[in-house]
Design a protein around this motif. Structure first.
Motif, PDB file in Angstrom:
ATOM      1  N   ASP A  11      -1.144   4.740  -7.187  1.00 19.77           N
ATOM      2  CA  ASP A  11      -1.880   4.365  -5.984  1.00 19.77           C
ATOM      3  C   ASP A  11      -2.815   5.485  -5.549  1.00 19.77           C
ATOM      4  OD1 ASP A  11      -2.475   2.666  -3.703  1.00 19.77           O
ATOM      5  OD2 ASP A  11      -1.289   4.078  -2.517  1.00 19.77           O
ATOM      6  N   PHE A  12      -2.316   6.711  -5.528  1.00 17.90           N
ATOM      7  CA  PHE A  12      -3.153   7.834  -5.134  1.00 17.90           C
ATOM      8  C   PHE A  12      -4.238   8.108  -6.167  1.00 17.90           C
ATOM      9  CE2 PHE A  12       0.409   8.634  -2.295  1.00 17.90           C
ATOM     10  CZ  PHE A  12      -0.282   8.834  -1.110  1.00 17.90           C
ATOM     11  N   SER A  13      -3.928   7.887  -7.426  1.00 24.06           N
ATOM     12  CA  SER A  13      -4.928   8.064  -8.473  1.00 24.06           C
ATOM     13  C   SER A  13      -6.117   7.137  -8.258  1.00 24.06           C
ATOM     14  CB  SER A  13      -4.295   7.801  -9.838  1.00 24.06           C
ATOM     15  OG  SER A  13      -5.264   7.880 -10.851  1.00 24.06           O
ATOM     16  N   GLU A  14      -5.858   5.890  -7.857  1.00 18.47           N
ATOM     17  CA  GLU A  14      -6.934   4.937  -7.574  1.00 18.47           C
ATOM     18  C   GLU A  14      -7.771   5.385  -6.371  1.00 18.47           C
ATOM     19  OE1 GLU A  14      -8.043   2.205  -9.268  1.00 18.47           O
ATOM     20  OE2 GLU A  14      -6.653   2.935 -10.806  1.00 18.47           O
ATOM     21  N   LYS A  15      -7.116   5.916  -5.368  1.00 20.76           N
ATOM     22  CA  LYS A  15      -7.841   6.396  -4.194  1.00 20.76           C
ATOM     23  C   LYS A  15      -8.729   7.585  -4.558  1.00 20.76           C
ATOM     24  CE  LYS A  15      -4.543   4.825  -0.671  1.00 20.76           C
ATOM     25  NZ  LYS A  15      -4.521   3.520  -1.242  1.00 20.76           N
ATOM     26  N   PHE A  16      -8.185   8.528  -5.305  1.00 19.17           N
ATOM     27  CA  PHE A  16      -8.962   9.697  -5.696  1.00 19.17           C
ATOM     28  C   PHE A  16     -10.098   9.311  -6.643  1.00 19.17           C
ATOM     29  CE2 PHE A  16      -4.819  12.058  -4.895  1.00 19.17           C
ATOM     30  CZ  PHE A  16      -5.183  12.410  -3.620  1.00 19.17           C
ATOM     31  N   LYS A  17      -9.852   8.351  -7.507  1.00 16.26           N
ATOM     32  CA  LYS A  17     -10.899   7.874  -8.418  1.00 16.26           C
ATOM     33  C   LYS A  17     -12.054   7.282  -7.611  1.00 16.26           C
ATOM     34  CE  LYS A  17     -11.674   4.598 -12.172  1.00 16.26           C
ATOM     35  NZ  LYS A  17     -11.063   3.554 -13.002  1.00 16.26           N
ATOM     36  N   ALA A  18     -11.738   6.474  -6.609  1.00 17.65           N
ATOM     37  CA  ALA A  18     -12.782   5.879  -5.776  1.00 17.65           C
ATOM     38  C   ALA A  18     -13.565   6.962  -5.028  1.00 17.65           C
ATOM     39  CB  ALA A  18     -12.173   4.886  -4.782  1.00 17.65           C
ATOM     40  N   LEU A  19     -12.873   7.968  -4.553  1.00 16.53           N
ATOM     41  CA  LEU A  19     -13.531   9.026  -3.778  1.00 16.53           C
ATOM     42  C   LEU A  19     -14.234  10.064  -4.656  1.00 16.53           C
ATOM     43  CD1 LEU A  19     -10.805   9.573  -1.040  1.00 16.53           C
ATOM     44  CD2 LEU A  19     -13.037   8.465  -0.762  1.00 16.53           C
ATOM     45  N   SER A  20     -14.040   9.991  -5.969  1.00 18.09           N
ATOM     46  CA  SER A  20     -14.653  10.984  -6.850  1.00 18.09           C
ATOM     47  C   SER A  20     -16.157  10.766  -7.035  1.00 18.09           C
ATOM     48  CB  SER A  20     -13.963  10.986  -8.217  1.00 18.09           C
ATOM     49  OG  SER A  20     -14.276   9.800  -8.935  1.00 18.09           O
ATOM     50  N   LEU A  68     -18.827  -0.003  -1.429  1.00 20.63           N
ATOM     51  CA  LEU A  68     -17.839  -0.488  -0.464  1.00 20.63           C
ATOM     52  C   LEU A  68     -16.760  -1.316  -1.147  1.00 20.63           C
ATOM     53  CD1 LEU A  68     -20.146  -1.488   2.515  1.00 20.63           C
ATOM     54  CD2 LEU A  68     -18.522   0.422   2.439  1.00 20.63           C
ATOM     55  N   LYS A  69     -17.166  -2.114  -2.113  1.00 22.21           N
ATOM     56  CA  LYS A  69     -16.202  -2.927  -2.861  1.00 22.21           C
ATOM     57  C   LYS A  69     -15.176  -2.034  -3.558  1.00 22.21           C
ATOM     58  CE  LYS A  69     -16.500  -5.767  -6.842  1.00 22.21           C
ATOM     59  NZ  LYS A  69     -17.322  -6.630  -7.687  1.00 22.21           N
ATOM     60  N   GLU A  70     -15.623  -0.950  -4.136  1.00 24.80           N
ATOM     61  CA  GLU A  70     -14.716  -0.014  -4.806  1.00 24.80           C
ATOM     62  C   GLU A  70     -13.784   0.668  -3.803  1.00 24.80           C
ATOM     63  OE1 GLU A  70     -14.381   0.419  -8.137  1.00 24.80           O
ATOM     64  OE2 GLU A  70     -15.845  -1.186  -8.374  1.00 24.80           O
ATOM     65  N   LEU A  71     -14.316   1.061  -2.667  1.00 27.78           N
ATOM     66  CA  LEU A  71     -13.486   1.692  -1.637  1.00 27.78           C
ATOM     67  C   LEU A  71     -12.462   0.711  -1.082  1.00 27.78           C
ATOM     68  CD1 LEU A  71     -16.255   3.697   0.243  1.00 27.78           C
ATOM     69  CD2 LEU A  71     -14.384   4.669  -1.118  1.00 27.78           C
ATOM     70  N   GLU A 100      -0.334  12.633   4.371  1.00 29.71           N
ATOM     71  CA  GLU A 100       1.072  12.842   4.005  1.00 29.71           C
ATOM     72  C   GLU A 100       1.209  13.325   2.570  1.00 29.71           C
ATOM     73  OE1 GLU A 100       3.224   9.250   4.866  1.00 29.71           O
ATOM     74  OE2 GLU A 100       2.629   9.302   6.976  1.00 29.71           O
ATOM     75  N   PHE A 101       0.381  12.781   1.665  1.00 28.22           N
ATOM     76  CA  PHE A 101       0.401  13.206   0.262  1.00 28.22           C
ATOM     77  C   PHE A 101       0.149  14.699   0.155  1.00 28.22           C
ATOM     78  CE2 PHE A 101      -2.057  14.267  -3.538  1.00 28.22           C
ATOM     79  CZ  PHE A 101      -1.174  13.885  -4.531  1.00 28.22           C
ATOM     80  N   PHE A 102      -0.914  15.180   0.820  1.00 27.57           N
ATOM     81  CA  PHE A 102      -1.228  16.595   0.743  1.00 27.57           C
ATOM     82  C   PHE A 102      -0.205  17.458   1.460  1.00 27.57           C
ATOM     83  CE2 PHE A 102      -5.544  14.931  -0.190  1.00 27.57           C
ATOM     84  CZ  PHE A 102      -5.673  15.524  -1.441  1.00 27.57           C
ATOM     85  N   GLU A 103       0.354  16.977   2.538  1.00 29.75           N
ATOM     86  CA  GLU A 103       1.396  17.722   3.238  1.00 29.75           C
ATOM     87  C   GLU A 103       2.653  17.833   2.370  1.00 29.75           C
ATOM     88  OE1 GLU A 103       1.837  15.753   7.022  1.00 29.75           O
ATOM     89  OE2 GLU A 103       0.257  16.981   7.913  1.00 29.75           O
ATOM     90  N   GLN A 104       2.965  16.769   1.641  1.00 30.41           N
ATOM     91  CA  GLN A 104       4.149  16.748   0.792  1.00 30.41           C
ATOM     92  C   GLN A 104       3.990  17.675  -0.413  1.00 30.41           C
ATOM     93  OE1 GLN A 104       5.070  12.880  -0.740  1.00 30.41           O
ATOM     94  NE2 GLN A 104       7.011  13.513  -1.597  1.00 30.41           N
TER      95      GLN A 104
END
Length: 109
Positions: A11-20, A68-71, A100-104
């Protein structure tokens, strides 16, 4: 990777991919700074249409729509049709999840 048992890495990989992508990151940051979900706001809802977003960033609407569709697919933003317009805003739950991911992950926790 045993430190990350509680983290959904896919899940986080998809978020980071979109933000890359620089355009998507810029769109996301612009929305995060300027738009807030109406259900959490006590003031007038702060949402932007695709056209307004494109004007604010100097990007043509068709390119904005693609990003926007990707985000949205990555769960980072929400979109809602209002008549002929589509309003966009940051998905607060996802932003909190990233925090939370970065805090963890800091300090070997």
């Amino acid at each position: 990777m045993s430190n990350y048992n509680n983290v959904n890495v896919e899940d986080f990989s998809e978020k980071f991919k979109a933000l890359s992508n620089p355009h998507r990151l810029n769109i996301f940051l612009y929305l995060a700074k300027n738009c807030f979900p109406g259900e959490l706001s006590t003031e007038k809802e702060m949402r932007m249409t695709v056209g307004e977003l494109g004007e604010g960033l100097g990007i043509v609407p068709s390119t904005v729509s693609h990003h926007l569709k990707e985000l949205r697919h990555a769960g980072l933003i929400r979109m809602e049709r209002k008549g002929k317009s589509i309003e966009c805003w940051v998905e607060l739950h996802s932003v909190n999840g990233l925090i939370e991911f970065f805090e963890q992950t800091k300090g070997g926790q």
